[in-house]
Design an enzyme around this catalytic site. Sequence first.
Site, PDB file in Angstrom:
ATOM      1  N   ASP A 289      46.453  15.369  43.150  1.00  0.00           N
ATOM      2  CA  ASP A 289      44.954  14.418  42.887  1.00  0.00           C
ATOM      3  C   ASP A 289      44.472  14.584  41.241  1.00  0.00           C
ATOM      4  O   ASP A 289      45.295  14.771  40.669  1.00  0.00           O
ATOM      5  CB  ASP A 289      43.798  15.256  43.943  1.00  0.00           C
ATOM      6  CG  ASP A 289      42.826  13.854  44.016  1.00  0.00           C
ATOM      7  OD1 ASP A 289      42.538  12.921  43.541  1.00  0.00           O
ATOM      8  OD2 ASP A 289      42.163  14.887  45.324  1.00  0.00           O
ATOM      9  N   GLU A 500      26.228   8.699  49.809  1.00  0.00           N
ATOM     10  CA  GLU A 500      27.527   9.760  50.154  1.00  0.00           C
ATOM     11  C   GLU A 500      28.961   9.058  50.229  1.00  0.00           C
ATOM     12  O   GLU A 500      28.709   8.553  50.083  1.00  0.00           O
ATOM     13  CB  GLU A 500      26.930   8.470  51.905  1.00  0.00           C
ATOM     14  CG  GLU A 500      28.576   9.201  52.592  1.00  0.00           C
ATOM     15  CD  GLU A 500      28.218   8.686  54.214  1.00  0.00           C
ATOM     16  OE1 GLU A 500      28.113   9.954  55.112  1.00  0.00           O
ATOM     17  OE2 GLU A 500      28.077   7.966  54.160  1.00  0.00           O
TER      18      GLU A 500
END
Length: 764
Positions: A289, A500
Amino acid sequence: MGTRIRNLLFWHCHIRSDCIITIRVIEKRKNAQYPAMYTGFGYCREDCGKMSKETIQQAKELVAKMTLSEKMGQMLYESPAIERLGIPAYNWWNEALHGVARAGVATVFPQAIGMAASFDEKLIQETGDIVSTEGRAKFNEFSRRGDHGIYKGLTFWAPNINIFRDPRWGRGHETYGEDPYLTSRLGMAYIKGLQGEDRENLKSAACAKHFAVHSGPEALRHHFDAKVSLHDMYDTYLYAFARCVKDAHVEAVMGAYNRVNGEPACGSHTLLKDILRGEWRFEGHVVSDCWAINDFHLNHKVTADVEESAALAVNNGCDLNCGSAFLHLESAYERGLITEEAITEAVERLMEVRIRLGMMENHPSPYENLSYELVECDKHTEASVEMARRGIVLLKNKDKLLPLDKDKINTIAVIGPNANSRDALVGNYVGTSSLYITPLEGIQRYLGSGKRVIYAEGCDLYKDKVEFLAEKNDRFEEAVIAAEQADVVVMCLGLDATIEGEEGDAGNEYASGDKPSLRLPGLQQELLEKITAIGKPVILVVLAGSAMDLSWADKNVDAVIDAWYPGARGGRAIAELIFGDYSPSGKLPVTFYEDETELPEFTDYSMSNRTYRYSKARALYPFGYGLKYTDIEYSGETLDRSCASVGDEITISAQVSNNGTYDVNEIVQAYIKHVDALDYEPGFQLKGIQVLRLKAGETAHAEIKLDNRAFGIITEEGKCVLRPGKYQISIGAGQPDARTQELYGCRTEVLELEISGTETEIEF
């Protein structure tokens, strides 16, 4: 069959004579700070013919011509060209979570959680195929013009198959929900759509992320240690990854930011070597990542500096770095932390996928003539609207208020911060659409000029006022006026990816993208109550990527629709649903709780009391639930036998009748529970899905086969076993729990099966 050699102490050998074996031996460093950092490891690269020897050999020959410095350069996500070898520059970073993202115009499908609500593998695979078509068409044209920039490649870092274990997690809308089986089926389908059917000629390369045990909190992810039992790891967190690797042959796996039981995921010997490449015989490449390897020394504190971090990642099987740590591979090599053999092995894997993607002159791609005119063509945008239709879930419909008869409606009020919001359509990791249709625009388009549609924003998404200099509740009265003049009110509330989402992307005070609670943010709940009190029929449309606390709405609002983030043209699908052009068919891929009071601590990765499989709390709207505009009846539920032996395949069937006036897609669900399950084991679990297309008045035969893996039980030691005993099995429109039956107003039949024999371990 795969082969592993650990520390040269033992061999587990079942090797075909034509297998190509890579064995790397590194002296183990005697320092507890670097657990399992330097070990010997080997495996069979061909793994029973999954990749051709020609591709492997071509990659080996190509890498053999590179200098050590050139090899290291290829391990960066921005890989430079090696002109003397005919290797073009390539940027590995591209996104395609629900459409080609961040590279200009593309068809924008519903967010992944919305697609998951369709429960339809075929539809998800078709979506993946469209996405890879557009990605390939864009790549072809960009490449012809010498554009090799970020987001222009064919290695898509999707799908996200993490388990949505906690509804507060901000990135949960990127996933396929809370159930390992559903996630595995839909993840595999999307991967097959992205990659195509020919492993030697990939249409694009998919990436299963984030490996593993990763689902927040976002604010802690760079230094958090997710502690998990072997049972929960294999039963919940690894299952979808195993299926995507072993069954769908996903080309890449991306590591996670956090540690897992003390090891940073992107350098975890347990995850990457023992499990991924050892137990599962994964032969693709592993990518970190982004900037996660720097966390090893900066935040996790398991290494002393960036060279040691880079070495830990490479030596444990991470081949490609999204970030900057691998810029220090040369100095790590000079310090003796890594060997050239380790670098070579990683680069060979990277060259293999580039060869199969058709990036080398002597291995052209059959997809190189896909034209740019396919990007956001009519066929694709229509498919995105159909995907939105199939994913919308009807949660409540008091007295059959829906569908509305437009001939009886003169004035409709559309109110709320998400009524005319493009952000609420698309979620995150998104491309650019040439046309957006919000719920307001969808209703306006549907009704045309003969009806009056009144719009009021009502309130901000999460602030206490819309205008900076205004008083609190500055848009409330306008909303009241609109509602008072209307025959019916459509309230569009919820969230969007600005509040979100991923830490760093969701820029707000809401816990780095996670939700502090399940309640509607800001003034939305107050606005909903104020408008409902007027007395007009109210339809609540929730646009959000996760479960919300809708307990007040369930008691007081006439109809509740969960539209998720329905894609760029999702407002059209919402309007068509409200006015009855089609019946809803979506089912919840997550549990909607009454509130968050019974949820465990967010940082607790035990599955105890989490998701429908383990929760003891009463659900507001259960996993697998969703209403229709027609009556569906199940009858004649039958097992093909009442007694079986360990390992037998079982078939459960039923007659499914559509007793209404709408054609529908019925999602038939099969659940299994071991009657004498131990305390740490789950209850009923989804183990089979069949999507039936039923015309009005039609009856069809549903049949779901349950193989031995459907009956597999994970032990405390993480082993998968078949256990004799009594099992309960159901087939129906949802779970066989009391709340689902209460909401549907009918009983789900539960059948019993007796399995005899001896407990037997099977492959995970």
